[in-house]
Design an enzyme around this catalytic site. Sequence first.
Site, PDB file in Angstrom:
ATOM      1  N   LYS A 169       3.507   5.785   0.597  1.00  0.00           N
ATOM      2  CA  LYS A 169       3.245   4.487  -0.369  1.00  0.00           C
ATOM      3  C   LYS A 169       2.111   3.812   0.496  1.00  0.00           C
ATOM      4  CE  LYS A 169       5.959   0.738  -0.470  1.00  0.00           C
ATOM      5  NZ  LYS A 169       5.035  -0.425   0.151  1.00  0.00           N
TER       6      LYS A 169
ATOM      7  N   ASP B 234       7.842  -0.388   5.242  1.00  0.00           N
ATOM      8  CA  ASP B 234       7.539  -1.025   6.667  1.00  0.00           C
ATOM      9  C   ASP B 234       8.546  -2.193   6.675  1.00  0.00           C
ATOM     10  OD1 ASP B 234       6.685  -2.660   4.659  1.00  0.00           O
ATOM     11  OD2 ASP B 234       4.558  -2.631   5.514  1.00  0.00           O
ATOM     12  N   SER B 235       9.356  -2.482   5.995  1.00  0.00           N
ATOM     13  CA  SER B 235      10.539  -3.421   5.975  1.00  0.00           C
ATOM     14  C   SER B 235      11.265  -3.181   7.186  1.00  0.00           C
ATOM     15  CB  SER B 235      10.990  -3.708   4.685  1.00  0.00           C
ATOM     16  OG  SER B 235      11.435  -2.651   4.145  1.00  0.00           O
TER      17      SER B 235
ATOM     18  N   GLU C 261      -0.153  -0.057   0.194  1.00  0.00           N
ATOM     19  CA  GLU C 261      -0.334  -1.283  -0.377  1.00  0.00           C
ATOM     20  C   GLU C 261      -2.005  -0.985  -0.571  1.00  0.00           C
ATOM     21  OE1 GLU C 261       0.838  -4.698   1.498  1.00  0.00           O
ATOM     22  OE2 GLU C 261       2.877  -3.857   1.937  1.00  0.00           O
TER      23      GLU C 261
ATOM     24  N   GLU D 190       5.181  -5.514  -6.851  1.00  0.00           N
ATOM     25  CA  GLU D 190       5.805  -6.464  -6.178  1.00  0.00           C
ATOM     26  C   GLU D 190       5.506  -7.648  -6.928  1.00  0.00           C
ATOM     27  OE1 GLU D 190       6.417  -5.868  -2.152  1.00  0.00           O
ATOM     28  OE2 GLU D 190       7.668  -7.823  -1.918  1.00  0.00           O
TER      29      GLU D 190
HETATM   30  O1  KIV Z   1       8.746  -1.916   2.854  1.00  0.00           O
HETATM   31  C1  KIV Z   1       9.351  -2.150   1.779  1.00  0.00           C
HETATM   32  O2  KIV Z   1      10.680  -2.260   1.961  1.00  0.00           O
HETATM   33  C2  KIV Z   1       8.848  -2.410   0.563  1.00  0.00           C
HETATM   34  C3  KIV Z   1       9.468  -2.927  -0.630  1.00  0.00           C
HETATM   35  C4  KIV Z   1       8.640  -3.219  -1.942  1.00  0.00           C
HETATM   36  C5  KIV Z   1      10.538  -2.303  -1.315  1.00  0.00           C
HETATM   37  O3  KIV Z   1       7.488  -1.942   0.560  1.00  0.00           O
END
Ligand code: KIV
Length: 294
Positions: free
Chosen positions: A143, A74-75, A145, A210
Amino acid sequence: MVNEETAPYGSSTPTPAAPAQQAEASVLSVKKVRTVHLQQAKDAGEKFAMLTSYDALTATIFDRAGIELLLIGDSAGNNVLGHESTLTITVDEMLPLVKAVSSAAQRAMVVADLPFGSYEQSPAQAVATAVRFMKEGGAHAVKMEATAHHTEHVRAMVAAGIPVMAHIGFTPQSEHTLGGYRVQGRDGGQVLKETALALEEAGAFCLLMEMTRSDVAAEIDASVRIPIIGIGAGADVSGQVLVWQDAFGLRQGKMARFVKQYANLYDTLFEGASAYRADVRSGVYPAAEHRFDS
Ligand code: KIV
C-alpha cells in the site's frame, strides 16, 4: 509434538477453533484471497473486510475469523513502537512485523505499507522498497499513500509484478501538508476523483480511501472499476478497514468518529493483570495445579 514441560514460552499453541465459514455462496469462499477475488467481490456487490495486524498471533486470529486482508500499516509506528506519528517508522522496523503476519496468514492477503521516505524519491525507490517487503517480508501486495504525482511509481511497481493499493483521501504521512487530520472531499472532491482515476489507470488493484466525505467516496467508487476500501469514507464502498487496537478497544483515548469498538481489550487486560498481581502478592498463584511437585 511439543513437550509441555520443555516447550519454550508461548509455543504450545492451543488447537484453534474452526475458522468462520461463509454459509452463503460467495466469490470470497476461497482458500487464498487474491486481487482477482476482490475485484470479483466488487463486481458482485459483495463487501469485504481488512484489519491491521502487526504480529503472528493477531494475524492467526483475524485470518481464521475470515478477514480478507491484513495490513501491516505504518500505524505500527504508533501502535507497536510508541511513536508520536506514523512518519518515523522505517522499513527495517516494519520488515519483521510483515514477516510475522505473512508467516501466520493462510487465507488473507497480506499488504505491507510503504513508510514515509521509502518511495517518494523515484519509481525505482518505490520498486526497491516494495521488493523488500515482498521478498524479505513475504507480503502479497503493498500500500502506498498516493497523489496523482505518484502514477509513475505505481506503474513501475505494477510492471515489476507487485500489486499496489493506492491510499488516497486523508493521507497521514502528509498531515503537515494537509493541515492536520481533516476530512477530505469537502470541496466536492474533484481533485480526489481525478487522482482515483489516474491511479486506477496506472494499474492500482485497489484504492484505500481515508476520512473522506461519504457522498464523494460513493461517487468515486461508482466511477472507478477497482474496489475501494474505506476508513471513515462511509458505507458505499467495497470494503472497510480498521486499526485493530481501535476496533477491539486495546487503545484508550479519544477515537475517530469512524471507529466502531467491537471489544474492550484494555479493560480485559487491565483486570487480568491486576488479578494476577494480587494473586502473586497474596500467594494464591501459583496453586498446586501450577507446580511441579514430583
Ligand atoms: O497504517 C495504517 O494503519 C493505515 C490505516 C488507513 C488503516 O494506513
